[in-house]
Design a protein around this motif. Structure first.
Motif, PDB file in Angstrom:
ATOM      1  N   ARG A   1       0.833  -1.205   0.000  1.00 37.68           N
ATOM      2  CA  ARG A   1       0.000   0.000   0.000  1.00 37.68           C
ATOM      3  C   ARG A   1       0.869   1.258   0.000  1.00 37.68           C
ATOM      4  O   ARG A   1       0.552   2.241  -0.669  1.00 37.68           O
ATOM      5  CB  ARG A   1      -0.911   0.005   1.230  1.00 37.68           C
ATOM      6  CG  ARG A   1      -2.050  -0.990   1.147  1.00 37.68           C
ATOM      7  CD  ARG A   1      -2.964  -0.905   2.355  1.00 37.68           C
ATOM      8  NE  ARG A   1      -4.131  -1.755   2.162  1.00 37.68           N
ATOM      9  CZ  ARG A   1      -5.231  -1.382   1.526  1.00 37.68           C
ATOM     10  NH1 ARG A   1      -5.312  -0.149   1.046  1.00 37.68           N
ATOM     11  NH2 ARG A   1      -6.245  -2.203   1.372  1.00 37.68           N
ATOM     12  N   THR A   2       1.947   1.203   0.758  1.00 35.65           N
ATOM     13  CA  THR A   2       2.838   2.361   0.836  1.00 35.65           C
ATOM     14  C   THR A   2       3.430   2.692  -0.527  1.00 35.65           C
ATOM     15  O   THR A   2       3.476   3.862  -0.938  1.00 35.65           O
ATOM     16  CB  THR A   2       3.974   2.093   1.843  1.00 35.65           C
ATOM     17  OG1 THR A   2       3.404   1.849   3.135  1.00 35.65           O
ATOM     18  CG2 THR A   2       4.919   3.280   1.929  1.00 35.65           C
ATOM     19  N   GLU A   3       3.882   1.681  -1.243  1.00 34.32           N
ATOM     20  CA  GLU A   3       4.486   1.907  -2.561  1.00 34.32           C
ATOM     21  C   GLU A   3       3.479   2.497  -3.545  1.00 34.32           C
ATOM     22  O   GLU A   3       3.787   3.459  -4.269  1.00 34.32           O
ATOM     23  CB  GLU A   3       5.044   0.585  -3.101  1.00 34.32           C
ATOM     24  CG  GLU A   3       6.279   0.097  -2.352  1.00 34.32           C
ATOM     25  CD  GLU A   3       6.687  -1.301  -2.759  1.00 34.32           C
ATOM     26  OE1 GLU A   3       7.900  -1.583  -2.769  1.00 34.32           O
ATOM     27  OE2 GLU A   3       5.793  -2.127  -3.059  1.00 34.32           O
ATOM     28  N   LEU A   4       2.281   1.940  -3.575  1.00 34.07           N
ATOM     29  CA  LEU A   4       1.262   2.434  -4.506  1.00 34.07           C
ATOM     30  C   LEU A   4       0.795   3.836  -4.117  1.00 34.07           C
ATOM     31  O   LEU A   4       0.521   4.671  -4.983  1.00 34.07           O
ATOM     32  CB  LEU A   4       0.081   1.466  -4.545  1.00 34.07           C
ATOM     33  CG  LEU A   4       0.398   0.053  -5.061  1.00 34.07           C
ATOM     34  CD1 LEU A   4      -0.823  -0.844  -4.953  1.00 34.07           C
ATOM     35  CD2 LEU A   4       0.901   0.089  -6.500  1.00 34.07           C
ATOM     36  N   SER A   5       0.728   4.095  -2.823  1.00 34.42           N
ATOM     37  CA  SER A   5       0.343   5.431  -2.354  1.00 34.42           C
ATOM     38  C   SER A   5       1.402   6.461  -2.722  1.00 34.42           C
ATOM     39  O   SER A   5       1.080   7.597  -3.108  1.00 34.42           O
ATOM     40  CB  SER A   5       0.130   5.420  -0.838  1.00 34.42           C
ATOM     41  OG  SER A   5      -0.957   4.587  -0.485  1.00 34.42           O
ATOM     42  N   GLN A   6       2.672   6.073  -2.615  1.00 32.39           N
ATOM     43  CA  GLN A   6       3.763   6.980  -2.988  1.00 32.39           C
ATOM     44  C   GLN A   6       3.682   7.354  -4.465  1.00 32.39           C
ATOM     45  O   GLN A   6       3.834   8.524  -4.834  1.00 32.39           O
ATOM     46  CB  GLN A   6       5.114   6.317  -2.703  1.00 32.39           C
ATOM     47  CG  GLN A   6       5.538   6.358  -1.252  1.00 32.39           C
ATOM     48  CD  GLN A   6       6.911   5.745  -1.037  1.00 32.39           C
ATOM     49  OE1 GLN A   6       7.411   5.718   0.074  1.00 32.39           O
ATOM     50  NE2 GLN A   6       7.523   5.247  -2.102  1.00 32.39           N
ATOM     51  N   ILE A   7       3.448   6.371  -5.311  1.00 39.51           N
ATOM     52  CA  ILE A   7       3.332   6.647  -6.745  1.00 39.51           C
ATOM     53  C   ILE A   7       2.169   7.602  -6.997  1.00 39.51           C
ATOM     54  O   ILE A   7       2.278   8.559  -7.769  1.00 39.51           O
ATOM     55  CB  ILE A   7       3.130   5.340  -7.540  1.00 39.51           C
ATOM     56  CG1 ILE A   7       4.337   4.413  -7.374  1.00 39.51           C
ATOM     57  CG2 ILE A   7       2.911   5.649  -9.027  1.00 39.51           C
ATOM     58  CD1 ILE A   7       4.137   3.033  -7.971  1.00 39.51           C
ATOM     59  N   THR A   8       1.054   7.346  -6.323  1.00 39.93           N
ATOM     60  CA  THR A   8      -0.133   8.190  -6.486  1.00 39.93           C
ATOM     61  C   THR A   8       0.159   9.634  -6.099  1.00 39.93           C
ATOM     62  O   THR A   8      -0.228  10.575  -6.804  1.00 39.93           O
ATOM     63  CB  THR A   8      -1.293   7.644  -5.628  1.00 39.93           C
ATOM     64  OG1 THR A   8      -1.556   6.287  -5.993  1.00 39.93           O
ATOM     65  CG2 THR A   8      -2.554   8.471  -5.832  1.00 39.93           C
ATOM     66  N   ARG A   9       0.862   9.820  -4.996  1.00 38.91           N
ATOM     67  CA  ARG A   9       1.197  11.171  -4.540  1.00 38.91           C
ATOM     68  C   ARG A   9       2.117  11.882  -5.534  1.00 38.91           C
ATOM     69  O   ARG A   9       1.912  13.061  -5.853  1.00 38.91           O
ATOM     70  CB  ARG A   9       1.869  11.115  -3.166  1.00 38.91           C
ATOM     71  CG  ARG A   9       0.926  10.746  -2.042  1.00 38.91           C
ATOM     72  CD  ARG A   9       1.616  10.789  -0.685  1.00 38.91           C
ATOM     73  NE  ARG A   9       0.688  10.432   0.367  1.00 38.91           N
ATOM     74  CZ  ARG A   9      -0.214  11.251   0.884  1.00 38.91           C
ATOM     75  NH1 ARG A   9      -0.301  12.494   0.432  1.00 38.91           N
ATOM     76  NH2 ARG A   9      -1.031  10.849   1.846  1.00 38.91           N
ATOM     77  N   GLU A  10       3.121  11.168  -6.010  1.00 42.20           N
ATOM     78  CA  GLU A  10       4.071  11.794  -6.928  1.00 42.20           C
ATOM     79  C   GLU A  10       3.393  12.205  -8.233  1.00 42.20           C
ATOM     80  O   GLU A  10       3.638  13.293  -8.755  1.00 42.20           O
ATOM     81  CB  GLU A  10       5.242  10.843  -7.203  1.00 42.20           C
ATOM     82  CG  GLU A  10       6.120  10.556  -5.997  1.00 42.20           C
ATOM     83  CD  GLU A  10       6.646  11.816  -5.338  1.00 42.20           C
ATOM     84  OE1 GLU A  10       7.107  12.723  -6.059  1.00 42.20           O
ATOM     85  OE2 GLU A  10       6.582  11.904  -4.093  1.00 42.20           O
ATOM     86  N   VAL A  11       2.535  11.349  -8.764  1.00 40.55           N
ATOM     87  CA  VAL A  11       1.827  11.688 -10.008  1.00 40.55           C
ATOM     88  C   VAL A  11       0.914  12.887  -9.782  1.00 40.55           C
ATOM     89  O   VAL A  11       0.831  13.796 -10.619  1.00 40.55           O
ATOM     90  CB  VAL A  11       1.023  10.479 -10.526  1.00 40.55           C
ATOM     91  CG1 VAL A  11       0.103  10.893 -11.679  1.00 40.55           C
ATOM     92  CG2 VAL A  11       1.966   9.364 -10.978  1.00 40.55           C
ATOM     93  N   ASN A  12       0.254  12.934  -8.643  1.00 39.00           N
ATOM     94  CA  ASN A  12      -0.677  14.032  -8.376  1.00 39.00           C
ATOM     95  C   ASN A  12       0.023  15.366  -8.136  1.00 39.00           C
ATOM     96  O   ASN A  12      -0.611  16.420  -8.227  1.00 39.00           O
ATOM     97  CB  ASN A  12      -1.588  13.678  -7.201  1.00 39.00           C
ATOM     98  CG  ASN A  12      -2.847  12.960  -7.646  1.00 39.00           C
ATOM     99  OD1 ASN A  12      -3.860  13.583  -7.954  1.00 39.00           O
ATOM    100  ND2 ASN A  12      -2.774  11.635  -7.708  1.00 39.00           N
ATOM    101  N   LYS A  13       1.317  15.334  -7.843  1.00 39.69           N
ATOM    102  CA  LYS A  13       2.068  16.583  -7.720  1.00 39.69           C
ATOM    103  C   LYS A  13       2.157  17.325  -9.050  1.00 39.69           C
ATOM    104  O   LYS A  13       2.389  18.533  -9.086  1.00 39.69           O
ATOM    105  CB  LYS A  13       3.487  16.296  -7.216  1.00 39.69           C
ATOM    106  CG  LYS A  13       3.582  15.883  -5.757  1.00 39.69           C
ATOM    107  CD  LYS A  13       5.034  15.589  -5.389  1.00 39.69           C
ATOM    108  CE  LYS A  13       5.176  15.133  -3.942  1.00 39.69           C
ATOM    109  NZ  LYS A  13       6.592  14.824  -3.606  1.00 39.69           N
ATOM    110  N   LEU A  14       1.968  16.598 -10.139  1.00 35.78           N
ATOM    111  CA  LEU A  14       2.179  17.162 -11.472  1.00 35.78           C
ATOM    112  C   LEU A  14       0.968  17.910 -12.019  1.00 35.78           C
ATOM    113  O   LEU A  14       1.087  18.645 -13.000  1.00 35.78           O
ATOM    114  CB  LEU A  14       2.546  16.041 -12.455  1.00 35.78           C
ATOM    115  CG  LEU A  14       3.812  15.247 -12.140  1.00 35.78           C
ATOM    116  CD1 LEU A  14       3.922  14.048 -13.073  1.00 35.78           C
ATOM    117  CD2 LEU A  14       5.039  16.143 -12.262  1.00 35.78           C
TER     118      LEU A  14
END
Length: 313
Positions: free
Chosen positions: A120-133
């Motif tokens: 969950r942590t890994e997928l959440s991290q990816i989600t956060r990084e993409v949403n920064k854009l």
């Protein structure tokens, strides 16, 4: 479309991911769920390098290491859901500031990952990084191994700078098995379908729609729904079951005690089944018909209880 028919279509859409073309299968799933738009802007080459060229400016807050980009084997922008598309379905739909949040559209991406499992942590991290854009929320559909995960992030306006958003909690519908979709996952996706959300939450803007998604996926709400359904089944069963009176003579006490005992045992068995601690074929009617002679021939047969359940209890 009737609920049973939509759930069957959702199941088929999930199972179709076993074939190639992630973009096509992802679009089909969201269309089945009722999210329809012609605003599709696919990448010419569904790779991270193309994604980076199109969406990541320099300098950028996007952290490639946290986003695990070395493990992306596919990425594509599926579509943008804007007021115009939803207005075609709901004439009263609007975009406005609600509860210190402004959402005027949504982006939907699909990302294929190389490893068979992710936390969950890994997928959440990816989600956060993409949403920064992006200035609007981006919903991500991940595909890895034989699993899908749908990721939704909560965000609000920055109190000091309304041109920026604060990224908050990430919610996941995790590990949807494309070979054998779990009924619980199908139920959740059904609850997230456009028409079902509209029926229950009667949303009129993107913020309301987003909050409807959040509430549907909220653990407390899911638990509340589960216990409500369990309670309803218990009271229905109390009027339809009977247990031997060899120990307790009072019918009400006997049925209540025995029914609660039955429910707790069934929940326990389901738990160990979901944890793969017991074979799946113990719950397969065709397989049981092969190994238990009376199972399919006699509805009053006790063979399943004696051979299987009694040992698990």
């Amino acid at each position: 479309m009737l609920g049973a028919e939509l759930k069957q279509n959702i199941k088929q859409a999930i199972e179709s991911f076993s074939k190639e073309n992630l973009t096509e299968k992802s679009l089909n799933l969201f269309q089945v769920l009722g999210y329809k738009t012609k605003r599709q802007f696919h990448l010419s080459n569904p790779t991270f390098s193309e994604f980076k060229e199109c969406y990541i400016e320099s300098p950028s807050a996007f952290n490639e290491k946290k986003a695990l980009v070395s493990e992306w084997n596919y990425v594509d922008l599926l579509f943008q859901l804007s007021e115009e598309e939803i207005h075609n379905q709901l004439s009263f739909f609007s975009t406005e500031k609600v509860d210190n949040t402004i959402i005027e559209s949504y982006l939907f991406f699909v990302i294929g990952l190389t490893k068979p499992q992710y936390t969950r942590t890994e997928l959440s991290q990816i989600t956060r990084e993409v949403n920064k854009l992006f200035k609007m929320p981006a919903m991500l559909l991940f595909k890895y191994g034989n699993n899908l995960t749908l990721s939704i992030i909560d965000r609000r306006l920055n109190e000091k700078d309304e041109s920026k958003d604060v990224l908050k909690k990430v919610t996941l519908i995790k590990d949807i098995d494309i070979n054998k979709p779990h009924r619980g996952h199908i139920e959740i996706l059904f609850d997230l379908s456009f028409d079902e959300l509209l029926r229950i939450h009667n949303f009129t803007n993107f913020v309301d729609l987003h909050n409807a998604w959040k509430k549907t996926l909220d653990t407390k709400e899911l638990n509340k729904k589960f216990y409500k359904e369990l309670s309803n089944w218990y009271f229905w069963a109390m009027d339809n079951v009977s247990f031997p009176d060899d120990i307790e003579k009072s019918k009400n006490i006997r049925n209540a005690t025995s029914l609660i005992r039955l429910i707790t045992r069934i929940i326990f068995i389901w738990f160990i089944k979901e944890k793969d601690l017991i074979p799946e074929n113990l719950f397969d009617c065709k397989e049981l018909g092969r190994i238990l002679k009376e199972f399919l021939k006699n509805r009053k047969s006790k063979s399943y209880y004696m051979a299987i359940l009694q040992n698990l209890f």
